[in-house]
Design an enzyme around this catalytic site. Structure first.
Site: not given
Ligand code: UD1
Ligand code: CA
Length: 453
Positions: A15, A377, A420
């Site tokens: 995103r 200057a 100058a």
């Molecule tokens: C997640 C939570 C959601 C919460 C929100 C808060 C889950 C399924 N959902 O959603 O409930 O409200 O965070 O901000 O946990 N990441 C990994 N590996 C992966 C996927 C993600 O390391 O395979 C890491 C991402 O880099 C990120 C974090 O986990 O730092 C959260 O992942 P993201 O995809 O942003 O989750 P959200 O959809 O925001």
């Molecule tokens: Ca997130």
């Protein structure tokens, strides 16, 4: 019980629509992940493990040298899958605190209240009430205990109405965590292994899940896109400026300043609009920074005035200096007291002693200027011959006229005047006038050429 902190930072961050991995996107001049690592480090943890994957080594290299454990999640199959990657090396008897690399504003205090508020053997989830919960996982409760977390994409109309959301921060014993993670399934809207599903698994085992509410929704903001990144930037800046105002620093408009590093100030400092502060900056007592200034890694003394539109980097000033408008101080610029650097003047790797003035359109590089010198200057220290840099030395009380070129290495003596327009190639002696310019002639009877027909 020993604490293991896990930071999830493997996601691509689709995103963001950027080639830079999400956790390296800058917030207040530092990658998102740097803020989370700093907060994790402030806790009394036995180890801190970062789960990385998307962006691979660029993420890891950015934090080289820090005492971190790194676990690779080569393919990103969700937050539950991410936690799983770090578990083999986490001892069963440890408590595991899961943090997200994209929740950078979280404070130590809030995490400490989660740690203090949770009983051993339980699962604790940090939640918050949000006016607009769109995009977050919703907390489903039965009275005091949490029964499940439902992701936005999997929620029913009714569940979407819930305003209490999952911040992504969870705390449980490693032993429980490992057992729950092994049971996760990916039969959901995103085909991922959700960490959030461990809540329902814990409840199924009769283990209590506590939802502890954070006070400030801004603090637990998750950053998924550029709009949220900009909102978090403002939230973080607001906090920094408020702390400075509490210490007595004045701002013309707290919303129009950016502190991307550490700013310390003496008393009665005033900062006008559009100042950008980077790295470590100190402003001494009564110093005023007028509008549109960038100040990076510099230490300014007391009673300085930085007029509008200056660019100051790696500089040190004494007291009562006046800089700008439109001046540039580069690394190694060192001004003593009551020094004046005026408009369109660039100073690099040079020391300027008390009371000296360089007021207009001048370049001073690799130079030592004594006390009470006046540089006219359009004067240039010619410090570079295309291969090497050489030094210029200007003694106390010297007066350099306008439009002078000082071909370094060269020395101007104490009390010397340089006329100058001089191109100074040899040293100018103390207390004498040295002039090097072609003699002026007037050609009698000279006529302008006429256009040929
Ligand atoms: C997640 C939570 C959601 C919460 C929100 C808060 C889950 C399924 N959902 O959603 O409930 O409200 O965070 O901000 O946990 N990441 C990994 N590996 C992966 C996927 C993600 O390391 O395979 C890491 C991402 O880099 C990120 C974090 O986990 O730092 C959260 O992942 P993201 O995809 O942003 O989750 P959200 O959809 O925001
Ligand atoms: Ca997130």
């Amino acid at each position: 019980m020993a604490l293991s902190v896990l930071i999830l930072a493997a996601g691509q961050g689709t995103r963001m629509r950027s080639r830079l991995p999400k956790v390296l996107q800058p917030l207040a001049g530092q990658p998102l992940l740097a803020h989370v690592i700093a907060t994790a480090t402030s806790l009394d943890a036995a180890d801190i493990c970062v789960v990385y994957g998307h962006g691979g080594d660029t993420v890891r290299e950015r934090f080289d040298g820090l005492p971190l454990r790194w676990a690779l999640q080569a393919e990103q199959h969700g937050t539950g899958h991410a936690v799983q990657q770090a578990m083999p090396e986490t001892p069963d008897e440890n408590q595991v605190l899961v943090l997200a690399g994209d929740v950078p504003l979280l404070t130590k205090q809030t995490l400490q209240s989660l740690i203090d508020g949770s009983a051993p053997g339980e699962l604790s989830v940090l939640t918050v009430d949000m006016d607009d919960p769109t995009g977050y996982g919703r907390i489903i409760r039965n009275g005091d205990s949490v029964t499940s977390i439902v992701e936005q994409k999997d929620a029913t109309e009714e569940q979407l109405e819930v305003r209490e959301i999952n911040t992504g921060v969870m705390l449980a014993s490693a032993e429980n965590m490992k057992r729950w993670l092994a049971e996760l399934r990916n039969d959901n809207a995103q085909g991922e292994y959700y960490l959030t599903d461990i809540v329902a698994l814990a409840v199924g085992e009769g283990i209590r899940v506590t939802g502890i509410k954070a006070q400030d929704p801004d603090e637990v903001m998750g950053i998924n896109d550029k709009k949220q990144l900009a909102e978090a930037e403002r939230a973080m800046q607001k906090k920094r400026v408020e702390e400075l105002m509490e210490q007595g620093v004045g701002f013309a408009d707290p919303a129009r300043v950016d502190i991307r590093g550490t700013l310390t100030c003496g008393s009665d400092v005033f900062i006008d609009v559009n100042a950008v502060i980077e790295g470590d900056v100190h402003l001494g007592d009564n110093t005023v920074v007028e509008s549109n200034n960038l100040i990076r890694d510099s230490k300014l003394g007391a009673n300085n005035v930085v007029h509008s539109n200056c660019h100051i980097e790696g500089a040190v000033t004494g007291d009562a200096c006046e800089i700008g408008p439109f001046a540039r101080l580069r690394p190694g610029a060192s001004l003593a007291n009551k020094v004046k650097i005026g408009n369109f003047v660039e100073v690099k790797k040079s020391t300027i002693a008390d009371g000296s003035k360089v007021n207009h359109l001048t370049y001073i590089g690799d130079t030592e200027i004594g006390t009470n010198v006046n540089v006219g200057a359009g004067t240039i220290t010619c410090n570079y011959d295309g291969a090497n840099k050489s030094k210029t030395i200007i003694g106390d009380d010297a007066f350099i006229g306008s439009g002078v070129q000082l071909i370094a290495p060269v020395t101007v003596g104490k009390g010397a005047n340089v006329g100058a327009g001089t191109t100074l190639t040899k040293s100018a002696p103390d207390d004498q006038l040295t002039v090097g310019r072609a003699r002026q002639v007037t050609i009698k009877g000279w006529k302008r050429p006429e256009k040929k027909t």
